[in-house]
Design an enzyme around this catalytic site. Structure first.
Site, PDB file in Angstrom:
ATOM      1  N   HIS A 177      74.864  41.797  33.510  1.00 31.51           N
ATOM      2  CA  HIS A 177      73.571  42.542  33.513  1.00 31.51           C
ATOM      3  C   HIS A 177      74.070  43.673  34.340  1.00 31.51           C
ATOM      4  CE1 HIS A 177      72.442  40.540  37.699  1.00 31.51           C
ATOM      5  NE2 HIS A 177      73.737  40.983  37.763  1.00 31.51           N
ATOM      6  N   CYS A 204      75.761  46.421  41.885  1.00 35.76           N
ATOM      7  CA  CYS A 204      74.976  45.911  40.717  1.00 35.76           C
ATOM      8  C   CYS A 204      74.344  47.101  39.848  1.00 35.76           C
ATOM      9  CB  CYS A 204      73.688  45.008  41.061  1.00 35.76           C
ATOM     10  SG  CYS A 204      74.608  43.555  42.023  1.00 35.76           S
ATOM     11  N   HIS A 260      78.377  44.062  34.787  1.00 34.23           N
ATOM     12  CA  HIS A 260      79.206  43.115  35.341  1.00 34.23           C
ATOM     13  C   HIS A 260      78.524  41.656  35.117  1.00 34.23           C
ATOM     14  CE1 HIS A 260      76.066  43.676  38.387  1.00 34.23           C
ATOM     15  NE2 HIS A 260      76.276  42.222  38.835  1.00 34.23           N
ATOM     16  N   HIS A 294      78.046  37.406  35.575  1.00 30.58           N
ATOM     17  CA  HIS A 294      77.925  36.188  36.526  1.00 30.58           C
ATOM     18  C   HIS A 294      78.024  34.662  35.722  1.00 30.58           C
ATOM     19  CE1 HIS A 294      76.638  38.449  40.004  1.00 30.58           C
ATOM     20  NE2 HIS A 294      75.740  39.361  39.208  1.00 30.58           N
ATOM     21  N   ASP A 309      73.338  32.781  27.216  1.00 34.31           N
ATOM     22  CA  ASP A 309      74.764  32.539  27.279  1.00 34.31           C
ATOM     23  C   ASP A 309      75.484  33.476  26.618  1.00 34.31           C
ATOM     24  OD1 ASP A 309      76.881  31.072  28.218  1.00 34.31           O
ATOM     25  OD2 ASP A 309      76.965  29.945  26.411  1.00 34.31           O
ATOM     26  N   HIS A 310      76.312  34.167  27.008  1.00 31.31           N
ATOM     27  CA  HIS A 310      77.269  35.214  26.553  1.00 31.31           C
ATOM     28  C   HIS A 310      76.536  36.482  26.176  1.00 31.31           C
ATOM     29  CE1 HIS A 310      80.313  32.074  27.063  1.00 31.31           C
ATOM     30  NE2 HIS A 310      81.249  33.075  26.816  1.00 31.31           N
ATOM     31  N   GLU A 351      73.282  32.653  41.331  1.00 28.46           N
ATOM     32  CA  GLU A 351      73.799  33.826  40.706  1.00 28.46           C
ATOM     33  C   GLU A 351      75.269  33.729  40.851  1.00 28.46           C
ATOM     34  OE1 GLU A 351      72.000  37.818  39.628  1.00 28.46           O
ATOM     35  OE2 GLU A 351      72.771  37.985  41.523  1.00 28.46           O
TER      36      GLU A 351
HETATM   37 NI    NI Z   1      74.882  41.082  39.477  1.00 19.27          NI
END
Ligand code: NI
Length: 135
Positions: A15, A34, A40, A42, A80-81, A125
């Site tokens: 995200h 961010c 990036h 998580h 997911d992914h 997160e």
């Molecule tokens: Ni983040």
């Protein structure tokens, strides 16, 4: 007698936190790293809890196999992914913060949970940062 049952799940997603209507400088000031335009990732940990009466016939509050499949279909398949900003329509105009992701997950699960039962979503997160939403 109310009992809370919980299921853990996990998904990986990318995200970027930013507002299209803010300058890059303002996004950088508010969201810091961010706001990285290249995104990036998580490793999100999710705990979904359902609280209610024990069914006297089954001894269950909720069949955990059903809850497991529900999380897979409603959450993992969607997120997911994925790149949350680019791939998930819910975040086209909603910043994919942990707070907003938890609310979106709750809203997807709620219609599938017995309305007599309470639903809680906890989303990690990072191992140290987590949010809780109960509706
Ligand atoms: Ni983040």
């Amino acid at each position: 007698m109310k009992v809370k049952v919980s299921r853990k799940a996990n998904f990986n997603a990318a995200h970027r936190l930013y507002r299209k209507d803010w300058s890059f400088e303002k996004n950088e000031a508010v969201f810091g790293k961010c706001n990285n335009p290249r995104y990036h990732g998580h490793n999100y940990d999710l705990i979904v809890s359902v609280e209610g009466e024990i069914d006297p016939e089954t001894g269950y509050v909720m069949d955990m196999k059903v809850l497991k499949d529900l999380i897979k279909d409603q959450v993992e398949e969607r997120f997911d992914h994925k790149n949350l900003n680019e791939d998930v329509p819910d975040f086209q105009n909603l910043n994919p913060t942990a707070e907003n992701i938890a609310v979106v997950i709750w809203n997807y699960l709620r219609p599938h949970i017995d309305s007599a039962n309470k639903l809680e979503v906890v989303l990690y997160e990072t191992p140290r940062n987590f949010v809780t939403y109960n509706g």
